[in-house]
Design an enzyme around this catalytic site. Sequence first.
Site, PDB file in Angstrom:
ATOM      1  CD  GLU A 155     -48.504 -29.973  68.854  1.00 43.56           C
ATOM      2  OE1 GLU A 155     -47.726 -29.746  69.794  1.00 43.56           O
ATOM      3  OE2 GLU A 155     -48.613 -30.392  67.906  1.00 43.56           O
ATOM      4  CB  CYS A 190     -47.560 -25.710  62.683  1.00 44.90           C
ATOM      5  SG  CYS A 190     -48.762 -26.417  61.285  1.00 44.90           S
ATOM      6  CG  HIS A 250     -50.329 -30.244  64.361  1.00 46.00           C
ATOM      7  ND1 HIS A 250     -49.232 -29.968  65.340  1.00 46.00           N
ATOM      8  CD2 HIS A 250     -50.245 -29.692  63.098  1.00 46.00           C
ATOM      9  CE1 HIS A 250     -48.258 -29.178  64.407  1.00 46.00           C
ATOM     10  NE2 HIS A 250     -49.065 -28.934  63.400  1.00 46.00           N
TER      11      HIS A 250
END
Length: 210
Positions: free
Chosen positions: A82, A145, A169
């Site tokens: 991410e 998250c 993730h």
Amino acid sequence: MKEKRILITGFLPFLGESMNPSQVLLERIKRDLAFQDRIDTLLLPVSFQQASPLLVRQLGLQGYEAVLMLGQAGGRKKISLEQVALNWIETEHPDEDGFVPHRGVIEPQSEGAYFTDLPLPLWKLLLEANQIPAEISLSAGGYVCNHLYYQTLKTIRDRGLSVQACFIHVPYLPEQTADKAPGTPFMELDQMEKAIHLILKALIEKPISK
């Protein structure tokens, strides 16, 4: 010379799941003799109100050079590195406290987004060179998250901490897809563990430049 320390976090199961691959990965990593003296692990509830304060408290207890936050992204088929945490919540699902937040910003008057400084393109190449499907993602979602990721990066910036952070993730585990639609993506646990092992090894062996 003081050894680098890395904090790794994962989540408990949520939304009716019996397991969370990020929790299983934490348990595996804790038993890995290669990292026992280099890492701390922290298991978090899937809670908007609890997760971020627990991580921020841990940051204050120990000087870390990096934080890797792990979470489940059902429906994805690759390890998702991410790139950005958005100042935004958007979900219809309650967290594990039963709380459903209003759609909108996480922190009014704060930055619209924070980006990780960690070398995600290099990590992607590293994983792919080891036959692990990987991608750089520009959306950590609108649930807990992303909320954790944003609050963590904001705390690091606000306090001027010499620590870098990234959210990663991972897909479902095979056993999680038994009651889901045919073709639901998954990844074997050994492959996930190898991915995190490679990233940890890269963090420990190579200097982190800001």
